[in-house]
Design a protein around this motif. Structure first.
Motif, PDB file in Angstrom:
ATOM      1  N   ALA A 102       0.841  -1.201   0.000  1.00  0.00           N
ATOM      2  CA  ALA A 102       0.000   0.000   0.000  1.00  0.00           C
ATOM      3  C   ALA A 102       0.875   1.250   0.000  1.00  0.00           C
ATOM      4  O   ALA A 102       0.533   2.256  -0.636  1.00  0.00           O
ATOM      5  CB  ALA A 102      -0.925  -0.006   1.218  1.00  0.00           C
ATOM      6  N   THR A 103       2.005   1.182   0.698  1.00  0.00           N
ATOM      7  CA  THR A 103       2.919   2.326   0.724  1.00  0.00           C
ATOM      8  C   THR A 103       3.433   2.612  -0.684  1.00  0.00           C
ATOM      9  O   THR A 103       3.468   3.764  -1.124  1.00  0.00           O
ATOM     10  CB  THR A 103       4.092   2.039   1.687  1.00  0.00           C
ATOM     11  N   VAL A 104       3.799   1.553  -1.398  1.00  0.00           N
ATOM     12  CA  VAL A 104       4.280   1.708  -2.774  1.00  0.00           C
ATOM     13  C   VAL A 104       3.176   2.316  -3.642  1.00  0.00           C
ATOM     14  O   VAL A 104       3.383   3.301  -4.358  1.00  0.00           O
ATOM     15  CB  VAL A 104       4.716   0.336  -3.352  1.00  0.00           C
ATOM     16  N   GLU A 105       1.977   1.739  -3.557  1.00  0.00           N
ATOM     17  CA  GLU A 105       0.873   2.204  -4.415  1.00  0.00           C
ATOM     18  C   GLU A 105       0.516   3.657  -4.127  1.00  0.00           C
ATOM     19  O   GLU A 105       0.284   4.441  -5.041  1.00  0.00           O
ATOM     20  CB  GLU A 105      -0.347   1.295  -4.211  1.00  0.00           C
ATOM     21  N   LEU A 106       0.518   4.004  -2.847  1.00  0.00           N
ATOM     22  CA  LEU A 106       0.181   5.370  -2.455  1.00  0.00           C
ATOM     23  C   LEU A 106       1.214   6.366  -2.996  1.00  0.00           C
ATOM     24  O   LEU A 106       0.866   7.378  -3.603  1.00  0.00           O
ATOM     25  CB  LEU A 106       0.113   5.450  -0.926  1.00  0.00           C
ATOM     26  N   LEU A 107       2.489   6.070  -2.764  1.00  0.00           N
ATOM     27  CA  LEU A 107       3.527   7.016  -3.169  1.00  0.00           C
ATOM     28  C   LEU A 107       3.596   7.132  -4.698  1.00  0.00           C
ATOM     29  O   LEU A 107       3.805   8.220  -5.234  1.00  0.00           O
ATOM     30  CB  LEU A 107       4.878   6.610  -2.577  1.00  0.00           C
ATOM     31  N   GLU A 108       3.391   6.011  -5.380  1.00  0.00           N
ATOM     32  CA  GLU A 108       3.392   6.076  -6.846  1.00  0.00           C
ATOM     33  C   GLU A 108       2.203   6.889  -7.352  1.00  0.00           C
ATOM     34  O   GLU A 108       2.329   7.669  -8.295  1.00  0.00           O
ATOM     35  CB  GLU A 108       3.366   4.654  -7.435  1.00  0.00           C
ATOM     36  N   ARG A 109       1.074   6.707  -6.693  1.00  0.00           N
ATOM     37  CA  ARG A 109      -0.106   7.487  -7.104  1.00  0.00           C
ATOM     38  C   ARG A 109       0.148   8.983  -6.942  1.00  0.00           C
ATOM     39  O   ARG A 109      -0.327   9.804  -7.710  1.00  0.00           O
ATOM     40  CB  ARG A 109      -1.303   7.065  -6.242  1.00  0.00           C
ATOM     41  N   LEU A 110       0.938   9.332  -5.917  1.00  0.00           N
ATOM     42  CA  LEU A 110       1.241  10.747  -5.674  1.00  0.00           C
ATOM     43  C   LEU A 110       2.353  11.247  -6.609  1.00  0.00           C
ATOM     44  O   LEU A 110       2.811  12.365  -6.495  1.00  0.00           O
ATOM     45  CB  LEU A 110       1.652  10.959  -4.211  1.00  0.00           C
ATOM     46  N   GLY A 111       2.800  10.378  -7.500  1.00  0.00           N
ATOM     47  CA  GLY A 111       3.750  10.806  -8.517  1.00  0.00           C
ATOM     48  C   GLY A 111       5.206  10.605  -8.154  1.00  0.00           C
ATOM     49  O   GLY A 111       6.092  11.196  -8.764  1.00  0.00           O
ATOM     50  N   HIS A 112       5.469   9.783  -7.155  1.00  0.00           N
ATOM     51  CA  HIS A 112       6.861   9.562  -6.746  1.00  0.00           C
ATOM     52  C   HIS A 112       7.346   8.208  -7.232  1.00  0.00           C
ATOM     53  O   HIS A 112       6.552   7.316  -7.543  1.00  0.00           O
ATOM     54  CB  HIS A 112       6.984   9.668  -5.224  1.00  0.00           C
ATOM     55  N   GLU A 113       8.654   8.095  -7.282  1.00  0.00           N
ATOM     56  CA  GLU A 113       9.238   6.831  -7.694  1.00  0.00           C
ATOM     57  C   GLU A 113       9.669   6.060  -6.449  1.00  0.00           C
ATOM     58  O   GLU A 113      10.364   6.611  -5.597  1.00  0.00           O
ATOM     59  CB  GLU A 113      10.453   7.093  -8.582  1.00  0.00           C
ATOM     60  N   VAL A 114       9.223   4.834  -6.319  1.00  0.00           N
ATOM     61  CA  VAL A 114       9.600   4.040  -5.145  1.00  0.00           C
ATOM     62  C   VAL A 114      10.633   2.995  -5.555  1.00  0.00           C
ATOM     63  O   VAL A 114      10.506   2.353  -6.596  1.00  0.00           O
ATOM     64  CB  VAL A 114       8.374   3.350  -4.516  1.00  0.00           C
ATOM     65  N   VAL A 115      11.651   2.874  -4.726  1.00  0.00           N
ATOM     66  CA  VAL A 115      12.734   1.932  -4.981  1.00  0.00           C
ATOM     67  C   VAL A 115      12.772   0.933  -3.834  1.00  0.00           C
ATOM     68  O   VAL A 115      12.543   1.309  -2.676  1.00  0.00           O
ATOM     69  CB  VAL A 115      14.076   2.701  -5.058  1.00  0.00           C
TER      70      VAL A 115
END
Ligand code: SF4
Lengths: 507, 257
Positions: free
Chosen positions: B21-34
């Protein structure tokens, strides 16, 4: 510190673990009873006790929060309190010598006691030299810690506690279960029974109304006060620069003990020093608000040596080590010596609130007890019940937040746990926890090992019904006896990441 | 921003839904998750149980896995756990230095400076309170001891939840009181832990909430264990799961966890 919180509420009958019973005083007031987990499990059986402890501690928590909230510079005061105490620990030898010099110059006599036995010996000899066989006492944790009353009794000297709650504990032959309200485990009805059984001068028609109980104690004590020639006290503070001792209290009984008798003997832990008179300003703001939830305690008694024609004409100060230099030698653990015994950490502790004070097996219960007791006794190894105390906490941090001298109790607990573990490393056969922790360390210090370990949790799905696991073998049964476990997921996070985003570090 | 994720050991193995959920949330906000592949655990369990020596290699592995943040490989590290963030910030360097590895202590402290718990990252670093989430349920928040008193997230979780569309946030009585988990305390002092849990569960049930949320799955595992045993019909969900829920892909509610 002696206080009047009103009568100790409507206390329920205590569980078996909550009382040592009349005449059954432990040989070591810092080390009695079984381990904490055993004693706590027994105390928890008394649901009435739990309800009443919850009510009492929540009342005092509320009072404290209200009066602390009024002080705009509370955090600065806490920082100041911590800074002063840190300085005291750094300069303790010099400050103690300064105190001795000042007390002596003003007509007092200073005695040094390495341990409980030495302190008790000194006090007993001092009392005997006066020819008296009865002494009045101001509520004091230091004398509880050394079991002074019992030691005096063996020498034919009767010590009468004058603080109301302490008197109740004494009459019942109990151990205290709280630093400030030692009879917090006793109900009003029980207190009435105790008075009727153990005071020869109470009216038979005594009810359990707080005012009546307090009045009965007052009348009982008054006669004792008037004939007492020797008083014994503790001290909240000692000012090195002037040789002044200070006791703060709410009831006024302490004031009577400190002024009426001819001889005053004060037993004080060596950590109770403050360097200068001015430093008292900080602590006299911090202590009452943290302790009783009062803006200011009703009685602050201070004395410096002997004043001719005014108050006791002989003054003895017994400086008590009893494990304190051992704590002082530890750069982390020594912070426990900053404690000013306000008891705020007990009142906010969710563990104390549920198990009560006797489960800690020491006159110092609660969070402060968990960090102080094992250091004073040098508890080490599984044979010592005190070694279970550092684990008697969830590390929730409520104690640190209220501590007026900002002792980071959770950090000290963790440090004491580490010392416990390291002390056990000398054992030939490692314990179950040692084996588990070593295995986990191996698995969790590399992704290559952790990934398959995490994946293997999936096996737990075999045990699950409807997404939960209700029972697993020991030691997991310690959990599942009262709590379910979730069914592990089909896919670890790492596998989900690889499946949806590829293997590399980059998305 | 490029944000590196610490999934946490319990998130990795037991509750992958929180890091997901953290990945999905941050990606939705336009950030890149590594996802740094070398990660395993922050060492909290070992430290809190007193096994400093055993914690050291775990800490070293964590620091090595996340050190690239210091060279600008990523802008920040996010952790969907208040207690892991607390351990990274307040314990890793302490343990390393206590065991004489000052170099590791310094590195750990520098990585910790760039590490944020999820609500801190959202509110302080990304400057977002309304993340565009939708969650039409009655929710109560257990603020968790380490989030509150170790890293002091304050009311950030509440602010994030209040901004969620159609979410009804109800106050939890005695919210700031510990649930009784305490890591190995829950085993070493199981009866006391359970007594604390009973009170927490009763408080949660009294709110009539469908969902109890927190920023830490370790507390939620414990609370869920009590709710499930009592058959309370209340679901535990990580804050990230609620914030990741949208009208298009609403999060499912049901079961204890
Ligand atoms: S440790 Fe702090 S809060 Fe606890 S009794 Fe001592 S001074 Fe008070």
């Amino acid at each position: 510190m002696s206080v009047d919180l009103g009568m100790p509420g409507v206390w329920a009958p205590k569980g078996a673990a909550q009382t040592s019973g009349h005449g059954a005083h432990p040989a070591d007031p810092l080390r009695w009873g079984p381990t904490f987990p055993e004693a706590a499990a027994e105390a928890l059986g008394d649901r009435q006790l739990r309800r009443n402890l919850a009510r009492a501690t929540s009342t005092i928590r509320g009072k404290r929060a209200a009066v602390v909230g009024e002080v705009t510079d509370w955090e600065e005061l806490r920082d100041a309190g911590r800074a002063i105490k840190t300085r005291v620990m750094a300069e303790l030898p010099e400050l103690l010598l300064q105190l001795e010099e000042q007390v002596t110059a003003r007509g007092g006599t200073v005695h040094w006691a390495r341990d409980a036995a030495e302190a008790n010996r000194i006090v007993a000899d001092l009392v005997k030299a006066t020819g008296e066989t009865e002494v009045v006492k101001v509520k004091s944790m230091a004398t509880q810690e050394i079991g002074l009353n019992e030691a005096l009794a063996e020498e034919g000297i009767e010590a009468v506690e004058t603080d109301l709650a302490e008197l109740i504990v004494q009459l019942a032959g109990d151990m205290p279960s709280h630093i400030l309200v030692p009879a917090i485990h006793r109900s009003r009805a029980e207190i009435r029974e105790i008075f009727l059984a153990r005071m020869d001068d109470v009216p038979r028609e005594l009810s359990d109304a707080p005012a009546e109980l307090a009045e009965a104690a007052r009348l009982h004590l008054r006669r004792t006060f008037l004939r007492a020639k020797v008083a014994i006290s503790g001290a909240n503070f000692a000012v090195a620069e002037t040789g002044t001792l200070a006791v703060v209290e709410s009831e006024g009984n302490g004031r009577m003990c400190l002024t009426l008798p001819e001889t005053l003997i004060t037993v004080m832990g060596i950590e109770k020093l403050v360097p200068t008179w001015r430093d008292l300003e900080v602590f006299l703001q911090l202590l009452p608000r943290s302790s009783t939830g009062e803006r200011m305690n009703p009685y602050t008694s201070m004395w410096t040596g002997v004043t001719k024609g005014d108050g006791p004409q002989a003054f003895h100060l017994v400086l008590l080590d009893n494990g304190r230099t051992r704590a002082l030698a530890d750069d982390v653990g020594r912070a426990a010596l900053h404690c000013i015994r306000c008891s705020a950490c007990l009142n906010v502790c969710p563990v104390y609130e549920r198990v009560g004070g006797h489960a800690y097996g020491s006159v110092y219960p609660g969070p402060i007890g968990a960090i102080l007791t094992p250091q004073l006794t040098g508890a080490a190894g599984h044979g010592d019940p005190g070694s279970s105390l550092p684990y008697a906490s969830t590390l929730c941090g409520a104690c640190y937040d209220v501590c007026p001298v900002k002792i980071d109790i959770p950090a000290l607990l963790v440090d004491l746990r580490a010392r416990q573990v390291d002390g056990d490393r000398r054992r030939i056969l490692p314990g179950a926890w040692d084996v588990a922790m070593r295995g986990a360390s191996w698995a969790m210090s590399s992704a290559k090992r952790f990934a398959p370990a995490a994946r293997s949790a999936r096996l737990g799905r075999l045990l699950a019904r409807d997404g939960k696991i209700r029972s697993v073998p020991f030691p997991g049964s310690l959990w599942t006896r009262s709590r379910d476990l979730p069914a592990p997921p089909e896919e670890t996070f790492r596998d989900w990441w690889s499946r949806t985003r590829g293997d590399g570090d980059e998305a | 921003m490029r944000i590196a994720l610490l999934a946490t050991c319990i998130g990795e193995a037991m509750f992958p839904r929180a890091p997901r959920a953290t990945v999905e949330l941050l990606e939705r906000l336009g950030h890149e998750v590594v996802y740094p592949q070398g990660q395993a655990c922050c060492g909290q369990m070992h430290v809190n149980t007193g096994y400093f020596t055993e914690a050291l290699p775990v800490i070293r592995n964590h620091v090595e896995a996340f050190e690239p943040v210091l060279d600008g490989a990523w802008d920040a590290v996010v952790v969907p756990s208040g207690s892991c963030t607390g351990s990274i910030r307040h314990q890793q360097a302490m343990v390393a230095s206590r065991l004489g590895d000052e170099a590791l202590a310094t590195r750990a402290a520098r990585v910790a400076d760039r590490t944020y718990e999820l609500s801190e990252l959202l509110v302080d670093v990304l400057g977002t309170v309304d993340v565009g989430a939708y969650f039409p349920h009655r929710v109560t928040l257990h603020p968790t001891c380490h989030s509150l008193r170790m890293i002091r997230v304050g009311d950030r979780p509440q602010r994030l939840l209040r901004a969620v569309e159609d979410l009804e946030l109800v106050d939890l009585p005695s919210a700031e009181t510990c649930c009784g988990f305490g890591g190995t305390f829950s085993l070493k002092n199981a009866p006391t832990s359970t007594a604390m849990l009973e009170d927490k569960v009763a408080a949660i049930r009294s709110t009539g909430a469908e969902v109890v949320t927190a920023g830490d799955y370790s507390c939620l595992m414990h609370i869920g264990g009590g709710l499930s045993r009592e058959g309370a019909g209340v679901t535990t969900m990580h804050l990230a799961e609620i914030l990741a829920s949208t009208r298009e892909t609403p999060a499912a509610v049901g079961g204890a966890w």
